[in-house]
Enzyme design. Structure first.
Site, PDB file in Angstrom:
ATOM      1  N   SER A  16      63.829 -31.060 -13.185  1.00  0.00           N
ATOM      2  CA  SER A  16      65.130 -31.652 -14.253  1.00  0.00           C
ATOM      3  C   SER A  16      64.990 -31.457 -15.603  1.00  0.00           C
ATOM      4  CB  SER A  16      65.142 -33.514 -14.037  1.00  0.00           C
ATOM      5  OG  SER A  16      66.339 -33.468 -13.506  1.00  0.00           O
ATOM      6  N   GLN A 161      73.942 -34.985 -15.942  1.00  0.00           N
ATOM      7  CA  GLN A 161      74.553 -33.589 -15.998  1.00  0.00           C
ATOM      8  C   GLN A 161      75.120 -33.784 -17.437  1.00  0.00           C
ATOM      9  OE1 GLN A 161      74.916 -31.651 -13.032  1.00  0.00           O
ATOM     10  NE2 GLN A 161      73.099 -31.747 -11.790  1.00  0.00           N
ATOM     11  N   ASP A 309      69.904 -38.105  -5.543  1.00  0.00           N
ATOM     12  CA  ASP A 309      69.173 -36.883  -4.429  1.00  0.00           C
ATOM     13  C   ASP A 309      68.505 -37.991  -3.866  1.00  0.00           C
ATOM     14  OD1 ASP A 309      70.366 -35.495  -6.383  1.00  0.00           O
ATOM     15  OD2 ASP A 309      68.795 -34.763  -7.773  1.00  0.00           O
TER      16      ASP A 309
HETATM   17  C1  S3P Z   1      70.223 -33.771 -12.495  1.00  0.00           C
HETATM   18  C2  S3P Z   1      70.875 -34.866 -11.934  1.00  0.00           C
HETATM   19  C3  S3P Z   1      72.256 -35.904 -11.772  1.00  0.00           C
HETATM   20  C4  S3P Z   1      71.539 -34.938  -9.404  1.00  0.00           C
HETATM   21  C5  S3P Z   1      71.212 -33.204  -9.996  1.00  0.00           C
HETATM   22  C6  S3P Z   1      70.145 -33.302 -11.077  1.00  0.00           C
HETATM   23  C7  S3P Z   1      70.411 -33.419 -13.885  1.00  0.00           C
HETATM   24  O1  S3P Z   1      73.285 -34.769 -10.875  1.00  0.00           O
HETATM   25  O2  S3P Z   1      71.568 -34.889  -8.839  1.00  0.00           O
HETATM   26  O3  S3P Z   1      69.773 -33.062  -8.672  1.00  0.00           O
HETATM   27  O4  S3P Z   1      68.971 -32.460 -14.065  1.00  0.00           O
HETATM   28  O5  S3P Z   1      70.830 -33.623 -14.433  1.00  0.00           O
HETATM   29  P1  S3P Z   1      74.732 -35.170 -11.235  1.00  0.00           P
HETATM   30  O6  S3P Z   1      74.450 -35.401 -13.056  1.00  0.00           O
HETATM   31  O7  S3P Z   1      75.592 -34.994 -11.245  1.00  0.00           O
HETATM   32  O8  S3P Z   1      74.614 -36.848 -11.237  1.00  0.00           O
END
Ligand code: S3P
Length: 426
Positions: A16, A161, A309
């Site tokens: 991330s 995200q 996750d």
């Molecule tokens: C992430 C946010 C999460 C997570 C993904 C990585 C990120 O998704 O499930 O593996 O790096 O911002 P969502 O924003 O859809 O919850």
């Protein structure tokens, strides 16, 4: 066969944070350096997309130097931008590319093309971006606009995200932008943007960002190990008896470690044995994990959103906890790289566990002695589901695998090597 985990493991860098550091490095003025860059496929996608947009970089092993463009000075790519399997690349890049110099086309693989994108394109449209989705999915066409406008965005989905994509668009807008979500989700974008000199702040669930007055400053980052990858080992070392595991250099950002908060409540045995107050934007330290006899708990919607996750591995832990564990707000799992809600149920049930779906929640009674099935159900090609299956099989006493499904390389190409290094069978 009985397994135990002994030893110490420096896991790959955080995926991330890596995506965000690469993207911020791309628009900063000067050279950004990132150490401990993970090898996984998703991070490769972000690098390839940035290269197609004219960003140059030099990579040597786990080190990369990104030569920043000093603003949003994208080169128009020759072909469509391939997002492959990476939802994070897509949703963050949509914000970064919301005001492009020429029309752009973003495409994804079959699984990513099924995942919802209106959750990011709708708020970006409120900022006057022009984006045409394919019925709410990829492929997406972005059209140039004269300016983006700051806006006050209320998110109905708890998504880091989406929040991050909006913040990236806010940097290029005229006027301030705020984004308010139902939960304080992972805050890597906020931390890195602040370190790079953006005017960004948070009040409760609202993040405020001002348009850039000057280019961002480049970053020098040594990435902490990925907590979501560590979750595999944290759950295994907790469940396999007589285990003692040290995870040095681990990301301990509180918006990522909710799994630990939940497991502590379930009687998990953890210590942070060294927590350097690094000048780094992100907290990191050494986590010691010892095996424990777990008890059940109830996981609320905010915890589920932050530990999204890790929920499949938490469900595995719940099968070994005394009592009835309830995990609320599992629906979002159905729209990840695969339908992780269904796949988790299928993996755990095929090992003899009970996992009931009640509305938007799972109810998992325990403890249940697991057994590895002769024939596993058909599973989607999803790294986290492959790792859940491996973890469940080890808890069930199956031999340590000598090969793992190739999809694991999306986040953890070193898994086979680490399994042989850390798991001892008795
Ligand atoms: C992430 C946010 C999460 C997570 C993904 C990585 C990120 O998704 O499930 O593996 O790096 O911002 P969502 O924003 O859809 O919850």
């Amino acid at each position: 066969m009985d397994h135990t985990i002994q030893g110490s493991l420096r896991l790959p860098g955080d995926k991330s944070i890596a995506h965000r550091a690469l993207m911020i490095g791309a628009i900063a003025q000067g050279d950004t350096t990132i150490d401990h860059l993970p090898d996984g496929g998703d991070v490769e996608t972000t690098i390839d997309v940035l290269v197609a947009l004219g960003v140059t970089s030099e990579r040597s092993g786990q080190h990369i130097t990104v030569h920043g463009l000093g603003g949003f000075h994208w080169q128009t790519p020759a072909n469509a931008l391939a997002m492959n399997n990476s939802g994070t690349t897509t949703r963050l890049m949509l914000g970064l590319l919301a005001c492009p110099p020429a029309p752009l086309l973003l495409t994804g693989d079959a699984s990513l093309s099924q995942r919802p994108m209106a959750r990011i394109t709708d708020p970006l449209r409120l900022m006057e971006a022009q984006m045409a989705t394919t019925e709410g999915h990829l492929p997406i066409r972005i059209h140039p606009v004269r300016t983006l406008h700051g806006a006050d965005i209320q998110l109905t989905v708890a998504s880091a995200q989406v929040k991050s994509g909006i913040l990236f668009a806010g940097l290029q807008a005229t006027g301030d932008t705020t984004v308010t979500g139902p939960v304080h989700t992972r805050d890597h974008t906020e931390r890195l943007l602040q370190k790079a000199g953006a005017d960004i702040s948070r009040t409760g669930l609202t993040v405020h960002i001002k348009p850039l007055q000057a280019p961002l400053q480049p970053l020098q980052i040594d990435l902490a190990s990925d907590f979501s990858t560590a979750a595999f080992w944290i759950v295994l070392a907790t469940l396999l008896s007589d285990s003692q595991l040290q995870l040095p250099g681990l990301s301990l950002n509180p918006t990522r470690t909710t799994l630990l908060d939940i497991l502590v409540r379930m009687n998990g045995d953890f210590q942070v044995v060294d927590f350097p107050q690094a000048a780094a934007a992100e907290p990191m330290g050494t986590l010691q994990v010892n095996s424990a006899k777990l008890t059940s708990t109830t996981v609320d919607a905010a915890e589920s959103a932050r530990a999204i996750d890790e929920l499949p591995l938490l469900a595995l832990a719940a099968t070994q906890a005394a009592g009835r564990t309830v995990i609320h707000h599992i629906d979002e799992l159905a729209v990840k790289e695969s339908d992780r809600r269904a796949a988790t149920e299928s993996i755990l049930r095929s090992c003899g566990a009970t996992i009931d779906r009640q509305g938007d929640s799972w109810v998992v009674p325990g403890p249940v002695a697991l057994h590895a099935p002769d024939q596993w159900p058909d599973l989607p090609a999803d790294h986290r589901m492959a790792m859940l299956q491996i973890a469940a099989a080890l808890v069930a006493g199956a031999p340590v695998p000598t090969t793992v499904p190739p999809v694991v390389a999306v986040s953890y190409p070193e898994l086979t090597y680490d399994l042989t290094k850390l798991v001892t069978s008795r």
